[in-house]
Write an enzyme that holds these catalytic residues in place. Structure first.
Site, PDB file in Angstrom:
ATOM      1  N   ASN A  79       0.002 -22.446  -3.445  1.00 35.11           N
ATOM      2  CA  ASN A  79       1.278 -22.488  -4.177  1.00 35.11           C
ATOM      3  C   ASN A  79       2.424 -22.012  -3.292  1.00 35.11           C
ATOM      4  O   ASN A  79       3.412 -22.726  -3.101  1.00 35.11           O
ATOM      5  CB  ASN A  79       1.176 -21.632  -5.451  1.00 35.11           C
ATOM      6  N   LYS A 110      -1.229  -5.609 -11.834  1.00 35.83           N
ATOM      7  CA  LYS A 110      -1.989  -6.690 -11.198  1.00 35.83           C
ATOM      8  C   LYS A 110      -3.359  -6.742 -11.824  1.00 35.83           C
ATOM      9  O   LYS A 110      -3.889  -5.726 -12.269  1.00 35.83           O
ATOM     10  CB  LYS A 110      -2.137  -6.428  -9.693  1.00 35.83           C
ATOM     11  N   SER A 150       9.601 -15.498 -13.014  1.00 38.69           N
ATOM     12  CA  SER A 150       8.729 -15.095 -14.126  1.00 38.69           C
ATOM     13  C   SER A 150       9.537 -14.283 -15.135  1.00 38.69           C
ATOM     14  O   SER A 150       9.371 -14.425 -16.347  1.00 38.69           O
ATOM     15  CB  SER A 150       7.573 -14.222 -13.625  1.00 38.69           C
TER      16      SER A 150
HETATM   17  P1  NAD Z   1      -3.213 -19.974  -3.406  1.00 35.64           P
HETATM   18  O1  NAD Z   1      -4.609 -19.697  -3.776  1.00 35.64           O
HETATM   19  O2  NAD Z   1      -2.460 -21.038  -4.119  1.00 35.64           O
HETATM   20  O3  NAD Z   1      -3.147 -20.307  -1.819  1.00 35.64           O
HETATM   21  C1  NAD Z   1      -3.699 -19.483  -0.824  1.00 35.64           C
HETATM   22  C2  NAD Z   1      -3.664 -20.296   0.479  1.00 35.64           C
HETATM   23  O4  NAD Z   1      -4.069 -19.461   1.562  1.00 35.64           O
HETATM   24  C3  NAD Z   1      -4.617 -21.495   0.495  1.00 35.64           C
HETATM   25  O5  NAD Z   1      -4.002 -22.583   1.172  1.00 35.64           O
HETATM   26  C4  NAD Z   1      -5.798 -20.992   1.324  1.00 35.64           C
HETATM   27  O6  NAD Z   1      -6.523 -22.041   1.952  1.00 35.64           O
HETATM   28  C5  NAD Z   1      -5.062 -20.136   2.322  1.00 35.64           C
HETATM   29  N1  NAD Z   1      -5.895 -19.145   2.999  1.00 35.64           N
HETATM   30  C6  NAD Z   1      -6.802 -18.292   2.452  1.00 35.64           C
HETATM   31  N2  NAD Z   1      -7.368 -17.550   3.429  1.00 35.64           N
HETATM   32  C7  NAD Z   1      -6.788 -17.944   4.587  1.00 35.64           C
HETATM   33  C8  NAD Z   1      -6.962 -17.549   5.935  1.00 35.64           C
HETATM   34  N3  NAD Z   1      -7.836 -16.616   6.271  1.00 35.64           N
HETATM   35  N4  NAD Z   1      -6.200 -18.158   6.869  1.00 35.64           N
HETATM   36  C9  NAD Z   1      -5.308 -19.126   6.541  1.00 35.64           C
HETATM   37  N5  NAD Z   1      -5.109 -19.539   5.283  1.00 35.64           N
HETATM   38  C10 NAD Z   1      -5.851 -18.947   4.323  1.00 35.64           C
HETATM   39  O7  NAD Z   1      -2.431 -18.569  -3.527  1.00 35.64           O
HETATM   40  P2  NAD Z   1      -0.866 -18.337  -3.641  1.00 35.64           P
HETATM   41  O8  NAD Z   1      -0.511 -18.189  -5.066  1.00 35.64           O
HETATM   42  O9  NAD Z   1      -0.154 -19.308  -2.779  1.00 35.64           O
HETATM   43  O10 NAD Z   1      -0.756 -16.861  -3.003  1.00 35.64           O
HETATM   44  C11 NAD Z   1      -0.713 -16.652  -1.599  1.00 35.64           C
HETATM   45  C12 NAD Z   1      -0.186 -15.238  -1.333  1.00 35.64           C
HETATM   46  O11 NAD Z   1       1.117 -15.105  -1.923  1.00 35.64           O
HETATM   47  C13 NAD Z   1      -1.015 -14.100  -1.939  1.00 35.64           C
HETATM   48  O12 NAD Z   1      -0.910 -12.978  -1.090  1.00 35.64           O
HETATM   49  C14 NAD Z   1      -0.320 -13.823  -3.262  1.00 35.64           C
HETATM   50  O13 NAD Z   1      -0.567 -12.515  -3.734  1.00 35.64           O
HETATM   51  C15 NAD Z   1       1.115 -13.989  -2.820  1.00 35.64           C
HETATM   52  N6  NAD Z   1       2.078 -14.254  -3.894  1.00 35.64           N
HETATM   53  C16 NAD Z   1       1.921 -15.310  -4.750  1.00 35.64           C
HETATM   54  C17 NAD Z   1       2.906 -15.559  -5.698  1.00 35.64           C
HETATM   55  C18 NAD Z   1       2.849 -16.768  -6.598  1.00 35.64           C
HETATM   56  O14 NAD Z   1       3.840 -17.001  -7.323  1.00 35.64           O
HETATM   57  N7  NAD Z   1       1.786 -17.560  -6.589  1.00 35.64           N
HETATM   58  C19 NAD Z   1       4.015 -14.708  -5.822  1.00 35.64           C
HETATM   59  C20 NAD Z   1       4.143 -13.645  -4.928  1.00 35.64           C
HETATM   60  C21 NAD Z   1       3.175 -13.431  -3.973  1.00 35.64           C
END
Ligand code: NAD
Length: 416
Positions: A222, A107, A350
């Site tokens: 996302n 990471k 991925s």
């Molecule tokens: P992102 O930045 O696209 O979205 C994050 C979302 O969470 C946003 O809508 C934001 O407004 C919201 N958010 C942030 N703080 C918040 C809070 N306190 N309360 C409510 N909503 C809140 O990020 P992402 O890529 O969607 O990732 C989200 C989670 O999923 C993370 O934990 C990330 O590690 C995990 N993840 C992502 C992927 C991926 O493919 N993008 C894969 C596996 C895990």
């Protein structure tokens, strides 16, 4: 309701220890798995638009490469810490093990609020980060991808920087790229699609009807947006959604497609037509069948776990539930589909992207989705079977399966 914030590395270590103990492994195994095998801390000088230089702190943690090259996203967030990056790299190792893909975990993170940077500054930071970690990444070493606040554009700058330095186009070094640069069909939607698939399997186990299920989704980036969209497509009713600015509710169901258009225009789910506003705490306690967590860590803790009314929690985010909360939820009979399974769709596709890059032959979206579904549903079944055998929760069973794989590889290599 206030929440407690725990150190994510301490949480990851507790989860790993628990499974190592249940498997009866030698203590050297836990000693090796409790910390990443390698961590790089970097300072990245970036020229700002006004000509000044700002120095950003960045990290890359590579947890374990006994099974294959390491793999994991890059997060841009003001709260990034070394321990968080280490924890996220640990979770990645076991996530890859759960679905049986030939990677270890990694990471990366940069301490920055990207919303405060101009597009040019963001590009210089993204390129600077790649230059700083250049010596430890590569298609056969460590393969980054997007995470919180990083996206396809950022991946494009990063792949361009890497390719310029090595002197040839090297698409296999980063996944989550746009299709034109070697990205895979289905990658953007993969994590959310997988979360909805895993919730569908959990609903079957509880003998509920998926089409009559109600859902609350925390986070609408996302993962959250594609989670909500896929629930909607598969026929469940999404009645509550939140983001960092607040939440929305409609007991008759939210039109997720229209909401995406609204978010693209306004930047938030708030004030979406036909919904009433709720707080994030209300959303976590909503009276729904499925609660999908797709924001950040430490959302369900010992402080609020007892108030959860959902029958199923599906963890799209990494580390949203603390170990103490896990105990409470297990006693309450709430089925938690753990992050390392529920959100493994992202790393699974991925991996497919990387495979396609290495062979330079590309699959259709249907092929990708079918392959993803097979891997994830098989993993769900194996974990569920082991959980009932050991009368434990799915998280512990998922770690047991995964740790066993990593242990076997480490033993064959003579590490333990
Ligand atoms: P992102 O930045 O696209 O979205 C994050 C979302 O969470 C946003 O809508 C934001 O407004 C919201 N958010 C942030 N703080 C918040 C809070 N306190 N309360 C409510 N909503 C809140 O990020 P992402 O890529 O969607 O990732 C989200 C989670 O999923 C993370 O934990 C990330 O590690 C995990 N993840 C992502 C992927 C991926 O493919 N993008 C894969 C596996 C895990």
């Amino acid at each position: 309701m206030s929440k407690e914030t725990l150190n994510p590395l301490a949480i990851a270590q507790r989860q790993v220890k628990n499974a190592c103990d249940l498997l009866g492994l030698d203590k050297s195994v836990y000693e090796l798995l409790k910390e990443p095998m390698r961590v790089l801390e970097v300072s990245i000088p970036v020229q700002m638009d006004d000509g000044s230089i700002r120095v950003f702190k960045g990290y890359r943690a590579q947890h374990n490469d006994a099974i294959g090259p390491t793999k994991g996203g890059i997060r841009f967030h003001p709260d990034v810490t070394l321990d968080e990056v280490k924890a996220l790299s640990t979770w990645m190792t076991f996530k890859c093990g759960v679905v049986g893909i030939p990677y270890g975990g990694a990471k990366g993170g940069v301490v920055v609020n990207p919303k405060e940077l101009s597009n040019d500054e963001l590009q210089r930071l993204s390129r600077g980060y790649i230059r700083a970690i250049m010596s430890i990444i590569g298609p056969y070493k460590d393969i980054p991808a997007p995470d919180v606040n990083t996206n396809m554009q950022i991946m494009s700058w990063m792949i361009d920087e890497y390719s310029k330095i090595v002197g040839y186009n090297s698409p296999g070094v980063i996944t989550g790229k746009p299709i034109i640069l070697g990205g895979s069909q289905g990658r953007t939607a993969a994590t959310g699609y997988g979360v909805a698939l895993m919730a569908r399997e959990a609903v079957k186990r509880l003998h509920l009807d998926f089409k009559n299920s109600t859902v609350a989704v925390q986070g609408f980036g996302n993962v959250g947006s594609f989670t909500a969209l896929n629930f909607h497509k598969l026929g469940a009713k999404v009645i509550a959604i939140s983001d960092v600015y607040g939440g929305i509710y409609n007991k008759n169901g939210i039109d997720v497609e229209k909401l995406i258009t609204h978010v693209n225009k306004t930047g938030t789910v708030c004030d979406f037509e036909g919904t009433t506003s709720i707080s994030n705490d209300d959303l976590l306690q909503a009276d729904v069948d499925i609660l999908a967590l797709a924001a950040l860590e430490n959302q369900i803790t010992s402080v609020n776990a007892d108030a959860v009314k959902a029958k199923i929690i599906c963890e799209g985010a990494n580390g949203p539930t603390t170990p103490d909360a896990d105990k409470i939820l297990f006693e309450k009979g709430i089925l938690v589909v753990p992050d390392i399974l529920a959100n493994s769709g992202g790393v699974t596709v991925s991996y497919f992207e990387w495979v396609q890059n290495l062979m330079n032959y590309y699959w259709t979206e249907k092929e990708v989705e079918e392959k993803q579904e097979v891997l994830m549903v098989n993993a769900f079944n194996a974990i569920e079977k082991l959980a009932s055998q050991y009368k434990t929760d799915m998280r512990t069973a998922a770690y047991m399966i995964s740790i066993k794989r990593v242990y076997e590889a480490m033993k064959l290599r003579g590490w333990v």
